[in-house]
Design a protein around this motif. Structure first.
Motif, PDB file in Angstrom:
ATOM      1  N   LEU A   1     -47.857  73.420 -41.658  1.00 40.69           N
ATOM      2  CA  LEU A   1     -47.196  73.362 -42.256  1.00 40.69           C
ATOM      3  C   LEU A   1     -45.925  72.798 -41.449  1.00 40.69           C
ATOM      4  O   LEU A   1     -44.761  72.940 -41.715  1.00 40.69           O
ATOM      5  CB  LEU A   1     -46.583  74.402 -42.390  1.00 40.69           C
ATOM      6  N   ASP A   2     -46.315  71.633 -40.472  1.00 39.38           N
ATOM      7  CA  ASP A   2     -45.488  70.155 -39.804  1.00 39.38           C
ATOM      8  C   ASP A   2     -44.208  71.413 -39.617  1.00 39.38           C
ATOM      9  O   ASP A   2     -42.586  70.913 -39.771  1.00 39.38           O
ATOM     10  CB  ASP A   2     -45.055  69.626 -41.509  1.00 39.38           C
ATOM     11  N   PRO A   3     -44.601  72.619 -38.774  1.00 44.96           N
ATOM     12  CA  PRO A   3     -42.956  73.383 -37.740  1.00 44.96           C
ATOM     13  C   PRO A   3     -42.335  72.183 -37.032  1.00 44.96           C
ATOM     14  O   PRO A   3     -43.186  71.456 -36.084  1.00 44.96           O
ATOM     15  CB  PRO A   3     -43.729  73.946 -37.014  1.00 44.96           C
ATOM     16  N   ASP A   4     -41.248  73.080 -36.930  1.00 45.30           N
ATOM     17  CA  ASP A   4     -40.324  72.183 -35.447  1.00 45.30           C
ATOM     18  C   ASP A   4     -40.660  72.807 -33.994  1.00 45.30           C
ATOM     19  O   ASP A   4     -40.073  71.660 -33.896  1.00 45.30           O
ATOM     20  CB  ASP A   4     -38.839  72.499 -36.223  1.00 45.30           C
ATOM     21  N   VAL A   5     -41.526  73.929 -34.404  1.00 45.33           N
ATOM     22  CA  VAL A   5     -41.472  74.465 -33.146  1.00 45.33           C
ATOM     23  C   VAL A   5     -43.232  75.003 -33.019  1.00 45.33           C
ATOM     24  O   VAL A   5     -43.295  75.642 -34.187  1.00 45.33           O
ATOM     25  CB  VAL A   5     -40.462  75.261 -32.472  1.00 45.33           C
ATOM     26  N   MET A   6     -43.537  74.883 -32.460  1.00 41.87           N
ATOM     27  CA  MET A   6     -44.758  75.470 -31.993  1.00 41.87           C
ATOM     28  C   MET A   6     -45.268  76.665 -30.658  1.00 41.87           C
ATOM     29  O   MET A   6     -44.516  76.074 -29.653  1.00 41.87           O
ATOM     30  CB  MET A   6     -45.609  75.334 -31.911  1.00 41.87           C
ATOM     31  N   LEU A   7     -45.149  77.968 -30.857  1.00 36.53           N
ATOM     32  CA  LEU A   7     -45.087  79.202 -29.815  1.00 36.53           C
ATOM     33  C   LEU A   7     -47.030  79.187 -29.726  1.00 36.53           C
ATOM     34  O   LEU A   7     -47.987  79.391 -30.638  1.00 36.53           O
ATOM     35  CB  LEU A   7     -44.974  79.887 -30.255  1.00 36.53           C
ATOM     36  N   PHE A   8     -47.515  79.496 -27.806  1.00 35.68           N
ATOM     37  CA  PHE A   8     -48.451  79.921 -27.630  1.00 35.68           C
ATOM     38  C   PHE A   8     -48.550  81.147 -27.435  1.00 35.68           C
ATOM     39  O   PHE A   8     -47.871  80.979 -25.986  1.00 35.68           O
ATOM     40  CB  PHE A   8     -49.446  78.379 -27.125  1.00 35.68           C
ATOM     41  N   ASP A   9     -49.564  82.014 -27.336  1.00 36.31           N
ATOM     42  CA  ASP A   9     -49.092  82.969 -27.080  1.00 36.31           C
ATOM     43  C   ASP A   9     -50.352  83.569 -25.648  1.00 36.31           C
ATOM     44  O   ASP A   9     -51.398  83.872 -26.397  1.00 36.31           O
ATOM     45  CB  ASP A   9     -49.171  84.522 -27.624  1.00 36.31           C
ATOM     46  N   GLU A  10     -50.921  82.952 -24.507  1.00 30.03           N
ATOM     47  CA  GLU A  10     -52.079  82.767 -23.817  1.00 30.03           C
ATOM     48  C   GLU A  10     -52.761  82.182 -24.456  1.00 30.03           C
ATOM     49  O   GLU A  10     -54.521  82.881 -24.741  1.00 30.03           O
ATOM     50  CB  GLU A  10     -52.116  84.204 -23.359  1.00 30.03           C
ATOM     51  N   PRO A  11     -53.410  81.216 -25.198  1.00 30.95           N
ATOM     52  CA  PRO A  11     -53.812  80.405 -25.628  1.00 30.95           C
ATOM     53  C   PRO A  11     -54.766  80.515 -25.482  1.00 30.95           C
ATOM     54  O   PRO A  11     -56.054  80.406 -26.275  1.00 30.95           O
ATOM     55  CB  PRO A  11     -53.586  79.156 -26.485  1.00 30.95           C
ATOM     56  N   THR A  12     -55.828  80.599 -24.229  1.00 27.85           N
ATOM     57  CA  THR A  12     -56.738  80.129 -23.412  1.00 27.85           C
ATOM     58  C   THR A  12     -57.553  81.327 -22.484  1.00 27.85           C
ATOM     59  O   THR A  12     -58.760  81.665 -22.106  1.00 27.85           O
ATOM     60  CB  THR A  12     -56.605  79.437 -22.551  1.00 27.85           C
ATOM     61  N   SER A  13     -56.535  82.763 -23.110  1.00 31.47           N
ATOM     62  CA  SER A  13     -57.256  84.269 -21.906  1.00 31.47           C
ATOM     63  C   SER A  13     -57.937  84.902 -22.612  1.00 31.47           C
ATOM     64  O   SER A  13     -58.568  84.853 -21.847  1.00 31.47           O
ATOM     65  CB  SER A  13     -55.830  84.619 -21.396  1.00 31.47           C
TER      66      SER A  13
END
Ligand code: ATP
Ligand code: MG
Lengths: 256, 227
Positions: free
Chosen positions: A170-182
């Motif tokens: 969706l071509d966001p202006d910001v990306m949020l990541f919540d512990e993406p590797t845990s």
């Protein structure tokens, strides 16, 4: 950015307060994120990192505070005064992408449909174009060959990369990541961090909650240490080597 | 005692004709029960308090009702109390619908709750409307969870329709009773009736297992794309 040029503010949080029943989880958090900035959030378990990240896209509604995305108010306001003037969450989600710890892919859809569905249903893009644009995002995370697979047929690392593509489409202006590797096996962490590193290099604005201190030191322009619902300390990369607060130092020493 | 095969062969066409009504009543009631069950399940999850209250009462009243009592009451009691006269067939379909829809509402509600909350969040996070998240993301997964229990209620509706014999709905059981009383051969006739019910249940169960496999309920094979 040249001198005198003012970076655009993408996220502006003011006085965020959140209670779960009697549990005062966020106790007045301010955070400003400018375009292209990479913010890393760290802190002990239960300090409110996920809740803070989730208020940025209103998966959690703060009871108090201002949530401004690109200048538009989505929160209840610092004194709860905004009321009916606030913009709807659906509009906010056009600008903010989110990646979850547990991936949360749609198990009954192919990889391609997982990524394409938002274009089809939210943007009203026709199937052919949606699939082409979805495929482009999947190529970006190195999974073009998996378009017709189902999530259960992928490794955790691959699933998380699909989730990144799903948020990016969706071509966001910001990306949020919540512990993406845990939630990943150790040997799969690298491929996801690699995809995030590539994304950071494109200049994407990112807010990342992570326990991967090495990664945070590498990409973190602004680093935020949270404890008990407040930001204890924030700063540049120097926070990892000489932090001002004893609590920050203790935490970093414990996780490194 | 000898088994009067000739009698069975002679009366079978009559019994099979009645079986068509058995199938018609139970299938119609089942389809209606699925629709009403969906509405009631939605009601239980609604943000509106009256909708929640209404479906709560509905589910708990009709889940607690005994089919036999419900049938007799709708057929005799309702007319006395309100003057509304329903045909036996209407009462039959209505009673089976009320009872099964109450159970199915709970089946559907549990199936929807059984879908991981992260699915709602992921759908919301990519900007889908509440309806689209339900329709495209949650409902297909809930459907897979709900299919086995829903199928059981189809089988129940079929077998339970035999109770409608008490209000003279000319379905399989009623017709069998009639023949048994005039020929004095209850053994052969009830064995035949039981065999017919069993055969239908067998076919239904087979169809349901196929459906479950197609939906990937028991295996890992997923359904076709739904975008
Ligand atoms: N949906 C919820 N309902 C009730 N309490 C919640 C909910 N989500 C979080 N909490 C509580 O809020 C507090 C902060 O939780 P949060 O998940 O934000 O912490 P965190 O910093 O992300 O921790 P972790 O590192 O373990 O992920 C905790 O006390 C938690 O129990
Ligand atoms: Mg967390």
């Amino acid at each position: 950015m040249g001198p005198g040029e003012q970076a655009e503010t993408v996220i502006d949080l003011r006085g965020i307060q959140k209670w779960f029943d009697d549990n005062h989880v966020l106790r007045g958090v301010d955070l400003t994120v400018t375009r292209g900035e990479h913010v890393c959030v760290f802190g002990p378990s239960g300090s409110g990192k996920s809740t803070l990240l989730r208020t940025i896209n209103l998966l959690e509604e703060p009871q108090r505070g201002s949530v401004r995305i690109l200048g538009v108010e989505y929160g209840p306001g610092v004194d709860g005064e905004v009321g009916r003037g606030r913009a709807p969450a659906k509009q906010l989600r056009q600008h903010v992408g989110m990646v979850f710890q547990q991936f949360n892919l749609f198990p009954h859809m192919t990889v391609l449909d997982n990524v394409a569905i938002a274009l089809r249903r939210v943007r009203g893009v026709d199937r052919a174009e949606a699939e082409e644009r979805a495929a482009r995002q999947l190529r970006r995370v190195g999974l073009l060959q998996k378009v017709s697979a189902y999530p259960s047929q992928l490794s955790g690392g691959q699933q998380q990369r699909v989730a990144i593509a799903r948020a990016l489409v969706l071509d966001p202006d910001v990306m949020l990541f919540d512990e993406p590797t845990s939630a990943l096996d150790p040997e799969l962490v690298g491929e996801v961090l690699g995809a995030m590193r590539d994304l950071a290099e494109t200049g994407m604005t990112m807010v990342v909650v992570t326990h991967e201190m090495g990664f945070a030191r590498e990409i973190g322009d602004q680093n935020v240490f949270m404890d008990e619902g407040v930001i204890v300390e924030q700063g540049g990369r120097e926070i990892y080597t000489d932090s001002r607060e004893a609590r920050t130092r203790d935490f970093i020493r414990a996780v490194l | 005692m000898t088994f009067d095969t000739a009698l069975v062969v002679e009366r079978l066409p009559q019994m099979l004709a009645a079986t068509r009504l058995t199938l018609g009543v139970s299938l119609l009631a089942f389809v209606l029960a699925v629709l009403v069950g969906l509405v009631m399940a939605a009601g239980r999850r609604s943000r509106l308090v009256p909708a929640r209250a209404l479906s709560f009462v509905y589910v708990n009243v009709f889940r607690g009702a005994a089919l036999y009592v419900l049938v007799i009451w709708l057929f005799n009691g309702l007319a006395v109390a309100t003057g509304i006269l329903l045909s036996a067939l209407t009462v039959g379909v209505l009673a089976l619908t009320l009872l099964n829809s109450a159970y199915l509402a709970e089946v559907f509600r549990a199936a929807i709750s059984g879908v991981d909350h992260g699915q709602w969040e992921a759908g919301n996070a990519i900007g889908l409307s509440r309806w689209d998240v339900f329709r495209r993301v949650v409902a297909p997964q809930a459907a897979r969870i709900a299919v086995p229990a829903t199928g059981n209620h189809l089988v129940d509706a079929l077998k339970d329709s035999s109770i409608l014999a008490v209000i003279a709905v000319p379905e399989l059981m009623f017709v069998t009773n009639g023949i048994a009383q005039t020929t004095f051969r209850p053994f052969e006739l009830y064995v035949t009736a039981a065999g017919i019910y069993l055969a239908i249940v067998f076919v239904l169960s087979w169809g349901l297992r196929r459906l479950e496999r197609r939906l990937g309920v028991s295996g890992t094979r997923p359904v076709a794309p739904v975008v």
